[in-house]
Write a protein that holds these residues in place. Structure first.
Motif, short mmCIF file in Angstrom:
data_model
loop_
_atom_site.label_atom_id
_atom_site.label_comp_id
_atom_site.label_asym_id
_atom_site.label_seq_id
_atom_site.Cartn_x
_atom_site.Cartn_y
_atom_site.Cartn_z
N LEU A 150 -27.01 -10.83 53.83
CA LEU A 150 -27.44 -10.46 55.17
C LEU A 150 -26.41 -10.84 56.23
CD1 LEU A 150 -31.25 -11.36 55.09
CD2 LEU A 150 -30.19 -9.10 54.87
N ASN A 151 -25.72 -11.98 56.03
CA ASN A 151 -24.73 -12.37 57.03
C ASN A 151 -23.36 -11.76 56.77
OD1 ASN A 151 -23.28 -14.00 55.21
ND2 ASN A 151 -24.32 -15.88 55.84
N GLY A 152 -23.24 -10.97 55.71
CA GLY A 152 -22.02 -10.22 55.46
C GLY A 152 -20.95 -10.97 54.70
N SER A 153 -21.19 -12.21 54.34
CA SER A 153 -20.15 -12.96 53.64
C SER A 153 -19.98 -12.52 52.20
CB SER A 153 -20.42 -14.47 53.71
OG SER A 153 -21.69 -14.79 53.20
N VAL A 154 -21.04 -12.03 51.56
CA VAL A 154 -20.94 -11.39 50.24
C VAL A 154 -21.20 -9.90 50.44
CG1 VAL A 154 -21.96 -11.16 47.95
CG2 VAL A 154 -21.62 -13.42 48.93
N PRO A 155 -20.23 -9.05 50.21
CA PRO A 155 -20.43 -7.61 50.42
C PRO A 155 -21.56 -7.07 49.54
CG PRO A 155 -18.10 -8.12 50.14
CD PRO A 155 -18.85 -9.36 49.79
N VAL A 156 -22.29 -6.13 50.08
CA VAL A 156 -23.37 -5.51 49.31
C VAL A 156 -22.81 -4.85 48.05
CG1 VAL A 156 -25.16 -3.73 49.35
CG2 VAL A 156 -24.78 -5.18 51.36
N GLY A 157 -21.61 -4.30 48.17
CA GLY A 157 -20.99 -3.67 46.99
C GLY A 157 -20.76 -4.65 45.85
N ARG A 158 -20.45 -5.89 46.17
CA ARG A 158 -20.27 -6.91 45.12
C ARG A 158 -21.59 -7.21 44.46
NH1 ARG A 158 -19.26 -10.64 41.43
NH2 ARG A 158 -19.44 -8.65 40.38
N LEU A 159 -22.66 -7.36 45.26
CA LEU A 159 -23.97 -7.62 44.69
C LEU A 159 -24.42 -6.44 43.83
CD1 LEU A 159 -26.54 -9.34 44.44
CD2 LEU A 159 -27.38 -8.18 46.51
N ASP A 209 -23.73 0.95 50.41
CA ASP A 209 -23.36 -0.46 50.49
C ASP A 209 -23.63 -1.08 51.85
OD1 ASP A 209 -22.60 -0.49 47.85
OD2 ASP A 209 -20.47 -0.19 48.25
N ALA A 210 -24.49 -0.43 52.64
CA ALA A 210 -24.86 -1.00 53.93
C ALA A 210 -25.75 -2.21 53.73
CB ALA A 210 -25.58 0.04 54.78
N ILE A 211 -25.66 -3.18 54.65
CA ILE A 211 -26.51 -4.36 54.57
C ILE A 211 -27.97 -3.92 54.69
CG2 ILE A 211 -27.16 -6.52 55.72
CD1 ILE A 211 -24.25 -6.83 56.56
N PRO A 212 -28.81 -4.32 53.75
CA PRO A 212 -30.20 -3.84 53.74
C PRO A 212 -31.03 -4.51 54.83
CG PRO A 212 -29.87 -5.44 52.01
CD PRO A 212 -28.53 -5.22 52.61
N ALA A 213 -32.24 -4.02 54.96
CA ALA A 213 -33.17 -4.59 55.94
C ALA A 213 -33.52 -6.02 55.54
CB ALA A 213 -34.42 -3.73 56.02
N ALA A 214 -33.55 -6.89 56.54
CA ALA A 214 -33.88 -8.29 56.27
C ALA A 214 -35.26 -8.45 55.67
CB ALA A 214 -33.76 -9.10 57.56
N SER A 215 -36.14 -7.51 55.97
CA SER A 215 -37.51 -7.61 55.46
C SER A 215 -37.57 -7.57 53.94
CB SER A 215 -38.35 -6.46 56.04
OG SER A 215 -37.80 -5.20 55.65
N LEU A 262 -36.54 -15.62 51.91
CA LEU A 262 -36.14 -16.44 53.04
C LEU A 262 -37.23 -16.48 54.10
CD1 LEU A 262 -32.53 -15.03 53.50
CD2 LEU A 262 -33.05 -17.41 52.94
N ASP A 263 -37.34 -17.60 54.78
CA ASP A 263 -38.16 -17.67 55.97
C ASP A 263 -37.37 -17.06 57.13
OD1 ASP A 263 -40.33 -19.08 54.77
OD2 ASP A 263 -39.13 -20.92 54.87
N ASN A 264 -38.02 -16.19 57.88
CA ASN A 264 -37.43 -15.60 59.07
C ASN A 264 -36.05 -14.98 58.82
OD1 ASN A 264 -37.34 -14.90 61.78
ND2 ASN A 264 -36.41 -16.84 62.41
N PRO A 265 -35.92 -14.11 57.84
CA PRO A 265 -34.60 -13.52 57.55
C PRO A 265 -34.08 -12.64 58.68
CG PRO A 265 -36.31 -12.38 56.32
CD PRO A 265 -36.97 -13.58 56.92
N GLU A 266 -34.97 -12.17 59.58
CA GLU A 266 -34.54 -11.31 60.68
C GLU A 266 -33.59 -12.02 61.62
OE1 GLU A 266 -37.62 -11.71 59.68
OE2 GLU A 266 -38.22 -9.72 58.94
N SER A 267 -33.58 -13.35 61.57
CA SER A 267 -32.70 -14.11 62.46
C SER A 267 -31.26 -14.15 61.98
CB SER A 267 -33.21 -15.55 62.60
OG SER A 267 -33.13 -16.22 61.35
N ILE A 268 -31.01 -13.65 60.77
CA ILE A 268 -29.66 -13.72 60.19
C ILE A 268 -28.86 -12.48 60.59
CG2 ILE A 268 -28.34 -13.84 58.04
CD1 ILE A 268 -30.84 -15.12 56.77
N THR A 269 -27.70 -12.69 61.11
CA THR A 269 -26.82 -11.58 61.49
C THR A 269 -25.45 -11.78 60.88
OG1 THR A 269 -26.17 -12.72 63.53
CG2 THR A 269 -28.04 -11.16 63.66
N ALA A 270 -24.74 -10.69 60.73
CA ALA A 270 -23.39 -10.75 60.18
C ALA A 270 -22.42 -11.17 61.28
CB ALA A 270 -23.00 -9.40 59.59
N SER A 271 -21.79 -12.34 61.11
CA SER A 271 -20.91 -12.86 62.15
C SER A 271 -19.48 -12.37 62.01
CB SER A 271 -20.93 -14.39 62.12
OG SER A 271 -20.42 -14.85 60.88
#
Length: 871
Positions: free
Chosen positions: A333-342, A696-702, A722-731
């Motif tokens: 969710l924060n972009g540090s691991v690319p969705v493509g890698r996952l 490979d877009a970052i998925p919905a936090a939900s 995660l608790d409150n994943p909506e608070s996580i943003t890609a920095s």
């Protein structure tokens, strides 16, 4: 890997060396780690991870996996990549599930020689015993039996075979789990085992990747970091990587990384090894898992190519935290691991599941690795766990005892047989000495993971073991054959024994070792106290028997090289049998040979020295309690017989040595060129096929929010939520490793197929030979082919290197069999570190192919371009 008893050695701090640290790592610590690296040895970065699915053998499985993974939520993807935690399920490790798609928790279970901590399973001979057979058919048969038992118990991923340790350190604790000290012997052992296992629908795991040669200081703790195996590029390719390449070529579904570092970069996050060599150069299509608690960082390991974290816990197990699980969800969710890698991580796992047909009625686990009780807690690692039936006591042994006995029997290696004292006659007067002939006085399986040396040695100790369903001891087997045997099951020679002129003393001795989480008689896995000598004063027992009896036969059960100099030349020591580690059929397999129902046909899978000083100093155990040990492989290619030949040291018994009750003659060699070697380097492989494509877009936090649907959460169980994943943003400001890139690199020049460029495995030459039984008894012979490469290659190269072997069927006296021994382009090549490709002599000019009975007994030589002759 190992169970709870290893916790004294678990890493309490994350290790980050030459790869990305965790976000909160101290940059100064990372720089210190780099400065600690041995000069001239480093592990350069290789990013990003090459995507899989392009290999034609895997196309159908990847197409199925793509359909499923493309519709998974983030939680489902993370679930399949992360273990549920220590003791959080029936198996030694299990992933989360993706039940919407019919994918259950995947069960991962030891060991390479049988299902560990189970019931109604077969305890097969260990890998070193399999190697001693030099029998490819038995390698396959044992692998298939292992796979059938694993599937029958509901195991998805069986954690074997082992090809590392290679046996570089003769006192190393786990060399017995592999097939021998030669990369070609290891490679054939692994490939045939993998093919056998996976033919049943079980995913095999080749391990431990790589340079894992010592038990002590293998892992990170608060006081020290796991040692660094410092290996040059050529040695890595020509020795330690060789059997892994053949395992990949055999289509292995999974691979386990080692605990240690390689060139000061931890194995589980070494981007050069995992991304660059394994997944690019070798074209590995399966998934990479960590060893248990051998994952030392989160983002760094994901970017470096790790696909599955086992058992899922973070630095300290049973704390309910993880480097991945919910933290991997956060990292995506924060972009540090690319969705493509996952996506690639999950696709590799799901594709292996489909490749082995596990979507078609594969059983769920019906046993518990945690208890033998019928009922118990479903999640023993939790303080409060629901209970239920955990063991259904499914018998999976079938007739696998036949295979186990055949492997143990064909491995038995006759080193010496003066006056033809063997085979014994049923009316011989026998006196049997040594606790190694008998049973464990404390009871069968009384020592956890075989962590003791009591009774006959059937296997070493540690996670590479299994429970014995029963044990036929040598004492029992001999007593079943003859009434003329007296037994003295003691390691102290009895003072009241009388020796008649016709009595034969049979002395049983052993040498043990194992994994570091158990210390046995002062030996912490590696043979620190015992050295290369027999345990329990076994050498003195032999000498005492030899002083009193005129005829002594020594039976040695051992994990590896031993020194026999105190007694091997005594006049009354007439015969020596090395029975290796025979598993449950220890007694019957031995008496099959001892009394002549079968002629011995095993050959030594390692060299037996005269002294430990015969080895180069660099292969000794390193004992350094603080700081990271830099274990530099300065001997390079010269391990075991390669070194003995270079140093002109005559061993006590050479690699490949093995006598028979009959005699054989090798004759009529015919050399044939099969594929032209008209270039020094192989032709370029065709381009790789397509790989799965996803959004490979970052998925919905939900997708990783705790469900509103109530379910019982298990404390310490590792979830992706995660608790409150909506608070996580890609920095976008994550401190990526030096050299990190998302731009795919060109394919390695030496790549292009599973195991490497397919042209490497073209058969260049074949040699037909006739093997004739010239003796008076039935028996099997092993023909070994060694390659001598010419000096024209301009490199320092071992004088001889095993590249092929074949075993005959059982031949009656006077009977012959024609064997065909083949060598490939790679067999005739060296690794060119500048070009980064395999280089062979053009047209094979100057290459000699030596054929015979051991590395020291090679009566046939075929020179490319000139023909064959007998020496």
């Amino acid at each position: 890997m190992a169970p709870w008893t290893r916790l004294a050695l678990v890493p309490l701090v994350a290790q980050a060396v030459l790869v990305s640290p965790m976000p909160d790592a101290d940059p100064d610590t990372v720089e210190l780690n780099r400065r600690d690296a041995a000069e001239g040895y480093n592990s350069p970065p290789f990013y990003p991870t090459p995507h899989s699915g392009w290999e034609s053998d895997w196309t159908a499985a990847y197409e199925k996996a793509q359909q499923v993974v493309g519709n998974m939520t983030l939680a489902e993807k993370v679930n399949l990549t992360t273990g549920t935690g220590f003791y959080m399920g029936p198996c030694v490790g299990q992933t989360g599930s993706a039940l919407r798609f019919g994918i259950p928790n995947l069960c991962l279970q030891d060991s390479p020689l049988g299902i560990r901590n189970s019931d109604h399973n077969t305890a097969f001979p260990a890998g070193i015993t399999v190697g001693a057979t030099f029998n490819k058919n038995l390698m396959y048969a044992r692998g298939r039996a292992l796979g059938e038992e694993s599937r029958g118990k509901g195991v998805n991923v069986q954690l074997g075979p082992v090809v590392c340790p290679l046996g570089r350190k003769p006192r190393g604790g786990r060399g017995w789990e592999g097939f021998g000290t030669d990369p070609t012997l290891q490679a054939f052992g692994a490939a045939y085992t993998i093919k056998g296992m996976q033919s049943t629908g079980t995913i095999a795991t080749i391990k431990h990747f790589i340079g894992y040669e010592q038990e002590m200081y293998r892992m990170s703790t608060v006081l020290t970091k796991g040692y660094s195996s410092n290996i040059d590029d050529r040695t890595l390719h020509e020795l330690y990587l060789w059997p892994f390449a053949e395992g990949v070529r055999a289509g292995v579904g999974s691979l386990m990384t080692a605990y240690n570092s390689i060139n000061s970069s931890a194995a589980s996050q070494n981007s050069k090894l995992i991304n660059g060599i394994l997944k690019d150069e070798l074209g590995f299509q399966g998934f990479v898992m960590s060893d248990w608690l051998g994952q030392y960082a989160g983002v760094a390991s994901a970017l470096a190519g790790l696909d599955m974290a086992m058992p899922g816990d973070g630095a300290v197990p049973l704390f309910g935290d993880s480097y991945w699980a919910s933290e991997l969800s956060r990292s995506v969710l924060n972009g540090s691991v690319p969705v493509g890698r996952l996506n690639d991580m999950v696709t590799r796992i799901v594709a292996a599941w489909y490749k082995m047909g596990q979507d078609k009625d594969h059983p769920l686990p019906n046993f518990s690795t945690n208890t033998l009780d019928k009922t118990g807690p479903l999640y023993p690692g939790a303080l409060f766990s629901p209970s239920g039936i955990v063991n259904q006591f499914v018998n999976v042994q079938a007739n696998h005892n036949v295979t186990a006995r055949a492997v143990a029997r064909e491995a038995i290696t006759l080193l010496k047989n003066e006056d033809d004292i063997l085979p014994l006659r049923r009316n011989d007067s026998l006196k049997i000495f040594g606790t190694d002939a008998g049973a464990n006085p404390d009871g069968l399986n009384s020592c956890s993971d075989q962590g003791c040396d009591k009774g006959v040695l059937t296997m070493g100790w540690g996670s590479g073991t299994s429970r014995l369903p029963y044990l036929i001891t040598p004492q029992e087997a001999i007593a079943n054959i003859t009434k003329n045997a007296q037994f003295y099951i003691t390691d102290s020679f009895p003072s009241d024994v009388t020796a008649g002129a016709n009595d034969i003393a049979v002395v049983f001795i052993n040498a043990d070792s194992g994994e570091n989480y158990i210390t046995v008689e002062g030996n912490p896995g590696d043979r620190t106290v015992a050295g290369l000598y027999a345990w329990h004063n076994g050498d003195n027992l032999v000498k005492a028997a030899a002083e009193k009896f005129s005829n002594v036969v020594v039976v040695y059960h051992t994990v590896g090289p031993v020194i026999m100099e105190e007694w091997i030349n005594l006049e009354s020591v007439k015969a020596v049998l090395v029975a290796h580690l025979p598993g449950q059929e220890a007694g019957d397999s031995l008496t099959d040979v001892l009394f002549g129902d079968y002629s011995p046909s095993g050959h030594m899978p390692y060299t037996i020295p005269r002294s430990e000083s015969d080895y180069p100093a660099s292969v000794g155990l390193i004992n350094q309690p603080f700081g990271q040990i830099q274990d530099t492989f300065t001997e390079g290619l010269y391990v075991d017989y390669r070194y003995f030949m270079k140093a002109n040291i005559a061993p006590r018994y050479p690699f490949g040595h093995g006598l028979s009750y009959t005699t054989f003659n090798i004759s009529s060699p015919t050399l044939t060129q099969v594929t032209a070697l008209d270039s020094a380097y192989p032709p370029a492989a065709p381009p790789n096929g397509p790989t799965p494509v996803y959004n490979d877009a970052i998925p919905a936090a939900s997708e990783v929010a705790w469900s509103s649907t109530k379910f019982t959460r298990i404390w310490r169980y590792l979830y992706p939520y995660l608790d409150n994943p909506e608070s996580i943003t890609a920095s976008g400001d994550y401190p990526y490793p030096d050299g990190y890139s998302t731009t795919p690199k060109p394919r390695a020049r030496a790549g292009g197929g599973q195991g490497g460029n397919p042209a490497l495995f073209d058969v260049s030459f074949s040699v037909n030979i006739e093997v004739k039984n010239t003796g008076s008894r039935r028996g099997k012979a092993v023909a070994q082919l060694y390659v001598e490469l010419p000096s024209s290659l301009g490199l320092d190269t071992p004088q001889l290197q095993l590249r092929q072997f074949e075993k005959t069927k059982e031949l009656a006296p006077g009977q012959s069999e024609t064997l065909t021994l083949t060598v490939t382009r790679k067999d005739l090549s060296v690794w060119d570190v500048e070009v980064q490709d395999w280089k062979a002599p053009v047209n094979g000019e100057g290459v000699k192919l030596w054929i015979g009975n051991s590395v020291a007994d090679l009566p046939i030589v075929c020179t490319i371009g000139e023909g064959c002759s007998s020496q």
